[in-house]
Design an enzyme around this catalytic site. Structure first.
Site, mmCIF file in Angstrom:
data_model
loop_
_atom_site.group_PDB
_atom_site.id
_atom_site.type_symbol
_atom_site.label_atom_id
_atom_site.label_comp_id
_atom_site.label_asym_id
_atom_site.label_seq_id
_atom_site.Cartn_x
_atom_site.Cartn_y
_atom_site.Cartn_z
ATOM 1 N N LEU A 164 4.970 11.277 -0.059
ATOM 2 C CA LEU A 164 4.878 9.961 -0.713
ATOM 3 C C LEU A 164 4.444 10.142 -2.154
ATOM 4 C CD1 LEU A 164 2.854 8.236 2.152
ATOM 5 C CD2 LEU A 164 5.252 7.760 1.584
ATOM 6 N N HIS A 165 5.234 9.627 -3.080
ATOM 7 C CA HIS A 165 4.773 9.707 -4.474
ATOM 8 C C HIS A 165 5.362 8.644 -5.385
ATOM 9 C CE1 HIS A 165 8.641 11.835 -4.972
ATOM 10 N NE2 HIS A 165 8.558 11.512 -6.245
ATOM 11 N N ARG A 166 6.262 7.791 -4.891
ATOM 12 C CA ARG A 166 6.879 6.801 -5.786
ATOM 13 C C ARG A 166 5.847 5.783 -6.255
ATOM 14 N NH1 ARG A 166 11.363 8.835 -7.739
ATOM 15 N NH2 ARG A 166 12.298 9.976 -6.028
#
Ligand code: UD1
Ligand code: UDP
Length: 360
Positions: free
Chosen positions: A205-207
């Protein structure tokens, strides 16, 4: 720098597995090359590990721009690159993907009259709230060579009025890297190293749309905990999300384990053995598609629709995540699945041929 060199500009994690096969193929063609690392990503696990594992050459220069706002990061790359290109004008600049380093390099080169090649052209999420969407559009419209990974990208570029002779459907260099390393992905070794059972979920997860807002982070953590109620989750966490996700209680579920970002070989090994992958990454949608691992993309859209039509990817909301994971785990992995055309390990070679033709 030799005046006739091809200049590759890379700087963020997803750039490295894309650049490696292009640089290798151009080497085989005897093309003089230089690699500039912008320094957008700088932690060992976000950068150097890829150089060690993928046989990338040491960058000729690292601009060391580091983190910052979009404007300051993009400006720092532009200023550094402009100086270099004025001192030794390359014959061609090659940029990769949709990160700020690619945008900055394409703008500088185009304004100096240096031809630009964009690897991974024509992808569109049609969502301009994503910073990457702005980068994709701008880079494509200042590029002279546009290398597309999928037929939908070729169609999109035509719809935007980009001349067909600039556009080349070449396949996917990130998949070249995956296929070249298949023998090195060791599922048992990574499972043992991380003490994982036979069935587990991998998440990344990084957006900004998922991790930048504190309230969204709480929602996301709830959804991830509901997944962990079903099967153990391992989450190699990008540094961007750490603060908000940890403040939202990410670490409080005993079946959800957060680890530092993994090296490429360790990460893809983990993905290869996963029951299901939950992600918001672009590259991971493609890697799961090739490996036949069911993938749930926690986003309202994807610029990579081919991973849905010709792969294992599905878009999912936070609300539906746990239930969808459970049904995919119950269904098991597909015995056969389609893969996108030309994702065959030869994209780097196709790109090198087009570039050597241009240089002649
Ligand atoms: C960037 C790309 C994104 C890509 C992602 C891949 C842009 C606009 N975004 O997002 O498209 O999907 O890389 O990983 O280019 N940080 C560290 N160490 C590092 C690098 C970053 O701690 O080595 C932290 C910093 O707090 C930084 C934050 O991560 O502020 C974000 O880094 P940045 O490069 O701005 O964007 P990404 O979210 O990594
Ligand atoms: N990756 C990795 N270790 C990790 C997470 C990702 O090596 O812990 C690799 C993976 O191969 C992925 C690539 O890094 O395809 C780019 O990932 P990222 O999600 O950062 O960027 P995006 O593709 O979303 O722009």
């Amino acid at each position: 720098m030799s005046a006739d060199a091809v200049l590759h500009v890379a700087g963020a994690r997803p750039n490295f597995p894309k650049a490696a096969p292009v640089i290798r193929a151009l080497d085989r063609h005897g093309v003089r090359q230089r690699l500039i690392h912008t320094g957008q990503h700088y932690d060992d696990r976000m950068s150097e590990v890829f150089f060690r594992q993928l046989g990338l050459p040491e960058p000729d220069i690292n601009l060391g721009v580091g983190s910052g706002s979009h404007a300051s990061q993009t400006a720092a790359v532009m200023t550094g690159l402009e100086e270099l290109m004025l001192a030794a004008r390359p014959a061609l600049t090659v940029v990769y993907g949709d990160v700020n380093s690619a945008l900055a390099a394409a703008l500088v080169a185009a304004k100096l009259g240096v031809p630009v090649a964009h690897v991974e052209a024509g992808l569109r999420s049609f969502d301009r709230s994503m910073p990457e969407e702005i980068n994709r559009i701008v880079v494509d419209h200042v590029s002279d060579l546009l290398f597309a990974t999928s037929p939908d990208a070729v169609t999109q570029l035509a719809d935007e009025g980009i001349a067909a002779e600039k556009v080349h459907l070449v396949g996917n260099p990130m998949i070249d890297t995956l296929l070249a390393n298949l023998d090195r992905f060791d599922v048992d070794a990574i499972r043992t190293a991380l003490s994982l059972p036979d069935r587990y979920i991998v998440a990344t997860l990084h957006r900004p749309g998922n991790v930048d807002d504190a309230a969204d982070a709480v929602d996301l953590v709830k959804a991830m905990h509901a997944v962990a109620d079903h099967l153990p989750v391992i989450l190699p966490l990008h540094p961007r999300g750490r603060g908000h996700l940890e403040n939202a209680g990410l670490l409080s579920h005993r079946a959800l384990r957060v680890v530092e970002p993994l090296g490429y070989l360790e990460f893809v090994s983990l993905v290869r053995g996963a029951a299901v992958v939950v992600t918001d990454s672009g590259g991971v949608q493609e890697e799961t598609t090739m490996l036949g691992v069911p993938c749930l993309t926690l986003r309202p859209n994807t610029e990579r629709p081919i991973t849905i039509t010709h792969g294992t990817n599905h878009l999912v909301t936070r609300a539906a995540l746990a239930e969808t994971v459970a049904s995919l785990v119950a269904a098991g992995r597909p015995a056969v699945w389609p893969t996108p055309p030309l994702w065959d390990g030869s994209a780097g070679e196709r790109i090198a041929r087009v570039i050597t033709d241009l240089l002649r």
